[in-house]
Design an enzyme around this catalytic site. Structure first.
Site, PDB file in Angstrom:
ATOM      1  N   TRP A   1      -6.938   2.256   7.359  1.00 39.80           N
ATOM      2  CA  TRP A   1      -5.712   1.926   6.902  1.00 39.80           C
ATOM      3  C   TRP A   1      -5.212   2.452   5.715  1.00 39.80           C
ATOM      4  O   TRP A   1      -4.126   2.544   5.605  1.00 39.80           O
ATOM      5  CB  TRP A   1      -5.294   0.304   7.103  1.00 39.80           C
ATOM      6  CG  TRP A   1      -5.803  -0.168   8.384  1.00 39.80           C
ATOM      7  CD1 TRP A   1      -6.791  -0.828   8.909  1.00 39.80           C
ATOM      8  CD2 TRP A   1      -4.825   0.049   9.517  1.00 39.80           C
ATOM      9  NE1 TRP A   1      -6.699  -1.097  10.389  1.00 39.80           N
ATOM     10  CE2 TRP A   1      -5.220  -0.430  10.621  1.00 39.80           C
ATOM     11  CE3 TRP A   1      -3.581   0.769   9.530  1.00 39.80           C
ATOM     12  CZ2 TRP A   1      -4.633  -0.498  12.085  1.00 39.80           C
ATOM     13  CZ3 TRP A   1      -2.673   0.580  10.700  1.00 39.80           C
ATOM     14  CH2 TRP A   1      -3.320  -0.061  11.941  1.00 39.80           C
TER      15      TRP A   1
ATOM     16  N   ASP B   1      -2.364  -3.942  -0.139  1.00 40.83           N
ATOM     17  CA  ASP B   1      -2.025  -4.226   1.189  1.00 40.83           C
ATOM     18  C   ASP B   1      -3.395  -5.220   1.496  1.00 40.83           C
ATOM     19  O   ASP B   1      -4.501  -4.795   1.648  1.00 40.83           O
ATOM     20  CB  ASP B   1      -2.505  -3.024   2.243  1.00 40.83           C
ATOM     21  CG  ASP B   1      -2.271  -3.276   3.627  1.00 40.83           C
ATOM     22  OD1 ASP B   1      -2.121  -4.702   3.863  1.00 40.83           O
ATOM     23  OD2 ASP B   1      -2.483  -2.482   4.498  1.00 40.83           O
TER      24      ASP B   1
ATOM     25  N   LYS C   1      -2.889 -11.810  10.929  1.00 36.11           N
ATOM     26  CA  LYS C   1      -4.216 -12.176  10.617  1.00 36.11           C
ATOM     27  C   LYS C   1      -4.498 -13.645  10.127  1.00 36.11           C
ATOM     28  O   LYS C   1      -4.891 -14.461  10.819  1.00 36.11           O
ATOM     29  CB  LYS C   1      -4.953 -11.165   9.703  1.00 36.11           C
ATOM     30  CG  LYS C   1      -4.280  -9.693   9.912  1.00 36.11           C
ATOM     31  CD  LYS C   1      -4.884  -9.128  10.813  1.00 36.11           C
ATOM     32  CE  LYS C   1      -4.469  -7.459  10.745  1.00 36.11           C
ATOM     33  NZ  LYS C   1      -5.138  -6.559  11.775  1.00 36.11           N
TER      34      LYS C   1
END
Length: 361
Positions: free
Chosen positions: A102, A172, A196
Site C-alpha cells: 500500500w 494512511d 476496517k
C-alpha cells in the site's frame, strides 16, 4: 443462519451491536418514520447525527480544534492521488516511506502530481520489517512525508510514527485507526478508509491540520479541494449518509468498550494469542515479519507445506472461520483482527490450528 468468525482484511467485521442497532433502525430511524438513507443530508436530524459522530471521534482521539475532521467519499486509494493535489504545488517533491504494497501504491498514485522521493524503504528486505528513518534521510524542501501506518498484506505496523522534523507527516491509517490511543498532534494529516475499524466501504475519514488546508496545491476542481470540503462540513455534495451513520454507531461502541486504551489492551490480547500459536507450533506455522514490526491488525502466516494450504482453507471454512486466505502477493494465510473481531474468534482459530497440526503434522 448462524454468523461465522470473520477474519476478512476488508471490508471487514463490524461490531455485532452496531449491526443489530442498524437493523433495528433500518425502517424507522430516530422516530422519523424513514431510514437514515432516505433522509436529506441537509435536514436537521441528519445534521445533528453528523455533528455528534464528529464529536465522538474527536473525543476518542482527543482531536484538537486546530484540526478539521472530514467525512469524505472514495477509498484511501483515491486520496493517494488527492493528497498531493491539495498539499504540493506544481513541481514540488514529497518524501515517501515504503513498507509494503500500500505504501508502494501510494507513491505510484502520487507520482503524476508530485516528484516522489523514497526517503526509506524495506523493499530489498522483502518488506519483513520497518526501514530506518532519520531526519538526515529526509528532504527538508519536501511538501510532506507520507507513510502507511499498517500494511494489511505484509503484516507490518508502526508502533510509533517515523520522525518527520519540520515536514508535515501524512499517515494512511486505514487498517489500524482507532485500534490504540494516538497523539494526533504529531501528524499533519491522518486519513483512513472506513472498511476496517470504522464502518462500511465508500467512506474516508480524514483529520487534517487546518493550516495545511490553506495550501494552494495544484489546479483542481472544487470538489477535490479539502479546504472546500472543510468549509462545507463535508457536505459539498451528497455524502455517504449510510457510512457516516454507521461510523457514528461504531464510535459510540468504542466509547462503550472503555475507549482506545481498553480497545488496545484487547487487541494486544488477541494478537498475542495468535502469534503465540504460530511461534509455538514447532515450525508448522510461520510468520515472516520481524517481531518488532508485527501488526496487531493483520497477521499473515504460512504452513510448513504449501500443499496443505487448500485443505487448511477448506476445513477452516467448514469450522466457521471465514476469509483466512492470504493475499495473492504473499500467499499463505492471513487473519485480520480488527476491533470488531472478538477474542472468542481468535480462540476458535487457534483451537482449529492446533487440531489441524494434530491431524496433519
Amino acid at each position: 443462519m448462524s454468523r461465522v468468525w470473520n477474519f476478512s482484511a476488508g471490508p471487514a467485521a463490524l461490531p455485532i451491536e452496531v449491526l443489530q442497532q442498524a437493523q433495528a433502525e433500518l425502517l424507522d430511524w430516530n422516530g422519523t418514520g424513514a431510514s437514515v438513507m432516505e433522509l436529506s443530508h441537509r435536514g436537521k436530524p441528519f445534521m445533528a447525527m453528523a455533528a455528534e459522530a464528529e464529536a465522538d471521534l474527536r473525543r476518542l482521539l482527543q482531536v484538537p480544534e486546530h484540526y478539521a475532521v472530514l467525512f469524505l467519499q472514495g477509498g484511501a486509494t483515491q486520496h493517494f492521488a488527492q493528497l498531493p493535489m491539495n498539499l504540493a504545488s506544481p513541481g514540488a517533491s514529497a518524501d515517501y516511506v515504503l513498507t509494503g504494497h500500500w505504501s508502494e501504491k501510494a507513491a505510484s498514485e502520487a507520482a503524476p502530481y508530485v516528484k516522489v522521493r523514497i526517503a526509506a524503504s524495506s523493499k530489498e528486505a522483502g518488506y519483513r520489517g520497518l526501514p530506518a528513518v532519520d531526519l538526515a534521510s529526509l528532504d527538508p524542501k519536501a511538501a510532506y512525508l507520507h507513510y502507511v501506518a499498517n500494511e494489511t498484506i505484509h503484516g507490518i505496523e508502526w508502533r510509533q510514527p517515523p520522525p518527520s522534523g519540520e515536514l508535515p507527516l501524512i499517515a494512511d491509517m486505514s487498517s489500524n485507526i482507532l485500534s490504540a490511543p494516538l497523539d494526533v498532534e504529531r501528524f499533519g494529516v491522518i486519513y483512513a478508509g472506513a472498511q476496517k475499524n470504522i464502518g462500511p466501504s465508500g467512506l474516508v475519514v480524514m483529520i487534517i491540520r487546518r493550516d495545511l488546508l490553506q495550501r494552494e496545491g495544484q489546479p483542481i476542481a472544487k470538489i477535490l479541494r479539502y479546504r472546500e470540503q472543510a468549509a462545507a462540513d463535508s457536505m459539498l455534495n451528497t455524502p455517504n449518509t449510510w457510512g457516516w451513520y454507521l461510523a457514528g454507531l461504531t464510535f459510540k461502541w468504542i466509547l462503550a468498550q472503555g475507549g482506545l486504551a481498553a480497545v488496545e489492551a484487547e487487541n494486544i490480547r488477541k494478537s498475542s494469542l495468535l502469534y503465540q500459536a504460530i511461534d509455538q507450533s514447532g515450525g508448522f506455522y510461520r510468520n515472516p515479519v520481524d517481531t518488532a514490526a508485527r501488526s496487531r491488525m493483520n497477521i499473515p502466516f504460512t504452513l510448513h507445506d504449501p500443499a496443505l494450504d487448500s485443505l487448511f482453507l477448506e476445513q477452516s471454512a467448514a469450522a466457521g472461520l471465514m476469509a483466512l486466505k492470504g493475499h495473492k502477493a504473499v500467499g499463505g494465510m492471513r487473519a485480520s483482527l480488527y476491533n470488531a473481531v472478538p477474542l472468542a474468534a481468535v480462540q476458535a482459530l487457534v483451537t482449529f490450528m492446533a487440531e489441524f497440526v494434530r491431524r496433519n503434522g
